[in-house]
Design a protein around this motif. Structure first.
Motif, PDB file in Angstrom:
ATOM      1  N   HIS A 160       1.411  -0.810   0.419  1.00 20.66           N
ATOM      2  CA  HIS A 160       0.111  -0.096  -0.046  1.00 20.66           C
ATOM      3  C   HIS A 160       1.047   1.237  -0.034  1.00 20.66           C
ATOM      4  CE1 HIS A 160      -2.400  -3.652   1.323  1.00 20.66           C
ATOM      5  NE2 HIS A 160      -3.576  -1.954   1.696  1.00 20.66           N
ATOM      6  N   ASN A 161       0.790   2.286  -1.403  1.00 21.05           N
ATOM      7  CA  ASN A 161       1.746   3.125  -1.427  1.00 21.05           C
ATOM      8  C   ASN A 161       0.362   4.598  -0.245  1.00 21.05           C
ATOM      9  OD1 ASN A 161       3.557   5.609  -1.783  1.00 21.05           O
ATOM     10  ND2 ASN A 161       3.195   5.144  -4.002  1.00 21.05           N
ATOM     11  N   PHE A 162       0.653   4.700   0.007  1.00 22.52           N
ATOM     12  CA  PHE A 162      -0.638   5.876   1.018  1.00 22.52           C
ATOM     13  C   PHE A 162       0.132   7.375   0.871  1.00 22.52           C
ATOM     14  CE2 PHE A 162      -1.613   2.426   3.756  1.00 22.52           C
ATOM     15  CZ  PHE A 162      -2.923   2.926   3.819  1.00 22.52           C
ATOM     16  N   GLU A 192      12.905  -8.851  -6.686  1.00 19.98           N
ATOM     17  CA  GLU A 192      11.893  -8.758  -7.467  1.00 19.98           C
ATOM     18  C   GLU A 192      11.611  -6.876  -7.345  1.00 19.98           C
ATOM     19  OE1 GLU A 192      10.202  -8.166 -11.419  1.00 19.98           O
ATOM     20  OE2 GLU A 192      11.223  -9.876 -10.466  1.00 19.98           O
ATOM     21  N   GLU A 193      11.871  -5.787  -7.733  1.00 22.02           N
ATOM     22  CA  GLU A 193      11.716  -4.731  -7.692  1.00 22.02           C
ATOM     23  C   GLU A 193      10.573  -4.080  -8.685  1.00 22.02           C
ATOM     24  OE1 GLU A 193      14.662  -1.660  -7.797  1.00 22.02           O
ATOM     25  OE2 GLU A 193      15.494  -2.813  -5.797  1.00 22.02           O
ATOM     26  N   ASP A 194       9.788  -3.602  -7.954  1.00 15.83           N
ATOM     27  CA  ASP A 194       8.657  -3.033  -8.527  1.00 15.83           C
ATOM     28  C   ASP A 194       8.058  -1.219  -7.943  1.00 15.83           C
ATOM     29  OD1 ASP A 194       6.193  -3.026 -10.535  1.00 15.83           O
ATOM     30  OD2 ASP A 194       5.011  -3.537  -9.222  1.00 15.83           O
ATOM     31  N   ILE A 195       7.362  -0.467  -8.991  1.00 15.09           N
ATOM     32  CA  ILE A 195       7.381   0.593  -9.234  1.00 15.09           C
ATOM     33  C   ILE A 195       5.829   1.159  -9.209  1.00 15.09           C
ATOM     34  CG2 ILE A 195       7.838   3.733  -9.633  1.00 15.09           C
ATOM     35  CD1 ILE A 195      10.125   1.797  -8.868  1.00 15.09           C
ATOM     36  N   VAL A 196       6.045   1.854  -7.357  1.00 15.17           N
ATOM     37  CA  VAL A 196       3.953   1.497  -7.543  1.00 15.17           C
ATOM     38  C   VAL A 196       3.378   3.148  -7.990  1.00 15.17           C
ATOM     39  CG1 VAL A 196       2.164   0.859  -5.494  1.00 15.17           C
ATOM     40  CG2 VAL A 196       4.355  -0.770  -5.748  1.00 15.17           C
ATOM     41  N   PRO A 197       2.771   3.179  -8.197  1.00 12.42           N
ATOM     42  CA  PRO A 197       1.999   4.516  -8.015  1.00 12.42           C
ATOM     43  C   PRO A 197       1.460   5.272  -7.201  1.00 12.42           C
ATOM     44  CG  PRO A 197       1.273   3.156  -9.914  1.00 12.42           C
ATOM     45  CD  PRO A 197       1.493   2.054  -9.336  1.00 12.42           C
ATOM     46  N   PRO A 198       1.697   6.605  -6.732  1.00 16.34           N
ATOM     47  CA  PRO A 198       1.073   6.916  -5.901  1.00 16.34           C
ATOM     48  C   PRO A 198      -0.261   7.172  -5.355  1.00 16.34           C
ATOM     49  CG  PRO A 198       2.304   8.782  -6.943  1.00 16.34           C
ATOM     50  CD  PRO A 198       2.102   7.388  -7.999  1.00 16.34           C
ATOM     51  N   ARG A 199      -0.700   6.889  -4.143  1.00 16.83           N
ATOM     52  CA  ARG A 199      -2.256   6.744  -2.905  1.00 16.83           C
ATOM     53  C   ARG A 199      -2.806   5.106  -4.293  1.00 16.83           C
ATOM     54  NH1 ARG A 199      -3.098   8.987   1.230  1.00 16.83           N
ATOM     55  NH2 ARG A 199      -2.293  11.527   1.070  1.00 16.83           N
ATOM     56  N   THR A 200      -1.895   4.039  -4.514  1.00 20.94           N
ATOM     57  CA  THR A 200      -2.091   3.310  -4.600  1.00 20.94           C
ATOM     58  C   THR A 200      -1.819   1.894  -3.845  1.00 20.94           C
ATOM     59  OG1 THR A 200      -1.805   4.039  -7.170  1.00 20.94           O
ATOM     60  CG2 THR A 200      -1.858   1.346  -6.773  1.00 20.94           C
ATOM     61  N   ALA A 201      -3.051   1.078  -3.761  1.00 16.39           N
ATOM     62  CA  ALA A 201      -2.527  -0.576  -2.997  1.00 16.39           C
ATOM     63  C   ALA A 201      -2.601  -1.886  -4.181  1.00 16.39           C
ATOM     64  CB  ALA A 201      -3.762  -0.881  -2.168  1.00 16.39           C
ATOM     65  N   ARG A 202      -1.406  -1.968  -4.472  1.00 12.07           N
ATOM     66  CA  ARG A 202      -1.039  -3.103  -5.611  1.00 12.07           C
ATOM     67  C   ARG A 202      -1.150  -4.979  -5.079  1.00 12.07           C
ATOM     68  NH1 ARG A 202       2.642  -2.029 -10.120  1.00 12.07           N
ATOM     69  NH2 ARG A 202       1.451  -0.681 -10.927  1.00 12.07           N
ATOM     70  N   THR A 203      -1.518  -5.764  -5.456  1.00 16.75           N
ATOM     71  CA  THR A 203      -1.455  -6.927  -4.690  1.00 16.75           C
ATOM     72  C   THR A 203      -1.325  -7.498  -5.887  1.00 16.75           C
ATOM     73  OG1 THR A 203      -3.828  -6.276  -3.552  1.00 16.75           O
ATOM     74  CG2 THR A 203      -3.244  -8.675  -4.495  1.00 16.75           C
ATOM     75  N   TYR A 204      -0.360  -8.658  -5.214  1.00 16.50           N
ATOM     76  CA  TYR A 204       0.642  -9.479  -6.613  1.00 16.50           C
ATOM     77  C   TYR A 204       0.165 -10.552  -6.656  1.00 16.50           C
ATOM     78  CZ  TYR A 204       3.444  -5.786  -6.287  1.00 16.50           C
ATOM     79  OH  TYR A 204       4.408  -3.871  -6.477  1.00 16.50           O
ATOM     80  N   THR A 205      -0.186 -10.969  -7.696  1.00 20.41           N
ATOM     81  CA  THR A 205      -0.219 -12.828  -7.640  1.00 20.41           C
ATOM     82  C   THR A 205       1.622 -13.954  -8.641  1.00 20.41           C
ATOM     83  OG1 THR A 205      -2.437 -13.002  -8.265  1.00 20.41           O
ATOM     84  CG2 THR A 205      -1.084 -14.588  -8.986  1.00 20.41           C
ATOM     85  N   HIS A 210      -0.441  -8.366 -11.018  1.00 24.08           N
ATOM     86  CA  HIS A 210      -0.821  -7.102 -10.334  1.00 24.08           C
ATOM     87  C   HIS A 210      -2.444  -7.521  -9.905  1.00 24.08           C
ATOM     88  CE1 HIS A 210       1.790  -4.269 -12.520  1.00 24.08           C
ATOM     89  NE2 HIS A 210       0.862  -3.851 -12.060  1.00 24.08           N
ATOM     90  N   ARG A 211      -2.479  -6.362  -9.561  1.00 24.47           N
ATOM     91  CA  ARG A 211      -3.667  -5.336  -9.266  1.00 24.47           C
ATOM     92  C   ARG A 211      -3.572  -4.033  -8.596  1.00 24.47           C
ATOM     93  NH1 ARG A 211      -8.781  -5.794  -6.289  1.00 24.47           N
ATOM     94  NH2 ARG A 211      -7.084  -7.798  -5.524  1.00 24.47           N
ATOM     95  N   ASP A 212      -4.190  -3.313  -9.095  1.00 26.87           N
ATOM     96  CA  ASP A 212      -3.796  -2.214  -8.451  1.00 26.87           C
ATOM     97  C   ASP A 212      -6.037  -1.161  -7.939  1.00 26.87           C
ATOM     98  OD1 ASP A 212      -1.449  -1.585  -8.672  1.00 26.87           O
ATOM     99  OD2 ASP A 212      -1.501  -0.159 -10.634  1.00 26.87           O
ATOM    100  N   VAL A 213      -5.447  -1.336  -6.549  1.00 27.20           N
ATOM    101  CA  VAL A 213      -6.734  -0.337  -6.302  1.00 27.20           C
ATOM    102  C   VAL A 213      -6.569   1.160  -5.282  1.00 27.20           C
ATOM    103  CG1 VAL A 213      -9.111  -0.903  -4.505  1.00 27.20           C
ATOM    104  CG2 VAL A 213      -7.630  -2.569  -5.483  1.00 27.20           C
ATOM    105  N   PRO A 214      -6.805   1.920  -6.459  1.00 29.49           N
ATOM    106  CA  PRO A 214      -6.417   3.326  -6.194  1.00 29.49           C
ATOM    107  C   PRO A 214      -7.125   3.611  -3.975  1.00 29.49           C
ATOM    108  CG  PRO A 214      -8.262   3.166  -8.318  1.00 29.49           C
ATOM    109  CD  PRO A 214      -8.180   2.137  -7.377  1.00 29.49           C
TER     110      PRO A 214
END
Length: 317
Positions: free
Chosen positions: A179-181, A254-267, A310-314
């Motif tokens: 979660h990137n708050f 593994e490194e991943d860039i998560v956008p602002p204000r985004t919750a990213r769930t990985y599979t 991955h799947r993103d949720v704002p």
């Protein structure tokens, strides 16, 4: 007068009856031991009987451990197998299994000799002997303690003849999330192989053989694939019959860039290589110096390659 004759005849008959039974039980053939504890490393015991007026010697056991028996008469000729472990007169009952062997021999009308070869099981082996004639029987309970455990001398694998199926199966795991708050992009680092295991199992051609080595933590080296070849790479595991879940040796991250204000769930999708090869384990007994060979199959499923979605949720707040 008739009544007197009738009573006289009855008394004579009863007297004859009791006289016969009295002769039968004059010689008590009670054994010198009703319970015996024998050493599973190899032991010998002789049971003395008070008399020889008994004919049959029978062996019973409730043990589920497999073994075979052969019955021999006094001239060492094998008796038919369909009569069970039953001896009539002099002779012997030879009991042999992968993990247990012993011989019961009536060497003399008043003696029974028990000779233990070995009890390689991890538990005591119990059986009962019954000596009997037409009128009575005597029981002897026998227990053979476990022998000392074997020690490993070496283990050899079939490095040139094996079964190998790359990318045999795929396992899926999800639920890893970040979660990137913040109002800026953030880097999330994770280790994909941490969520998966190397599944490995030793299978023996004789399942009871794992008892030879006891419960001590015996470890052995195992082979693995490297550059397309099966070889020994220094990895050691426990030599047990249960499936083992080993940590993956890979520390790949593994490194991943998560956008602002985004919750990213990985599979995570992990691909496994499948491998089977034969092994031969050489062991020896520390006291008797007896050597045994344990053969079987090593089964391995090793994680080798992954894929991530991955799947993103704002995050509105």
């Amino acid at each position: 007068m008739k009544r007197f004759l009738y009573l006289t005849i009855c008394l004579l008959i009863l007297g004859e009856f009791y006289g016969c039974n009295g002769d039968v039980f004059v010689d008590d053939f009670r054994p010198s031991d009703s319970e015996l504890m024998l050493d599973g490393n190899g032991d010998v015991a002789t049971i003395q009987f008070a008399a020889a007026n008994w004919d049959w010697l029978t062996m019973y056991t409730a043990s589920g451990f497999p073994f075979q028996y052969k019955v021999y008469d006094a001239d060492n000729r094998q008796v038919t197998d369909d009569q069970g472990p039953l001896l009539n007169g002099l002779g012997k009952i030879v009991c042999v299994g992968e993990m247990i062997d012993f011989t019961i021999e009536r060497v003399h009308p008043e003696e029974v000799k028990i000779t233990v070869g070995e009890n390689a099981l991890s538990a005591p082996f119990q059986f009962q002997l019954t000596a009997s004639n037409e009128y009575e029987w005597q029981e002897i309970h026998v227990e053979i303690s476990p022998a000392d455990r074997y020690v490993m001398d070496s283990i050899i694998y079939s490095l040139d003849a094996y079964s190998y199926d790359p990318e045999n199966k795929t396992e899926r795991k999800e639920g890893v999330s970040f979660h990137n708050f913040t109002d800026v992009s953030s880097t999330y680092t994770f280790f994909p192989f941490e969520s998966f295991y190397h599944f490995m199992r030793f299978k023996s051609d004789v399942p009871e053989a794992f008892q030879l080595l006891g419960k001590a933590g015996l470890t052995v080296e195992i082979p693995s694939m490297k550059d397309g070849y099966l070889g020994m790479n220094g990895k050691r595991v426990s030599f047990i019959s249960a499936q083992q879940m080993l940590s993956c040796p890979s520390t790949e991250q593994e490194e991943d860039i998560v956008p602002p204000r985004t919750a990213r769930t990985y599979t995570l999708w992990m691909v496994y290589d499948w491998l089977e090869t034969r092994y031969t384990l050489y062991v020896s007994h520390p006291k008797t110096k007896k050597q045994r060979i344990v053969s079987g199959t090593l089964h391995s499923e090793m994680p080798v390659k992954y894929h991530i979605t991955h799947r993103d949720v704002p995050l509105n707040n």
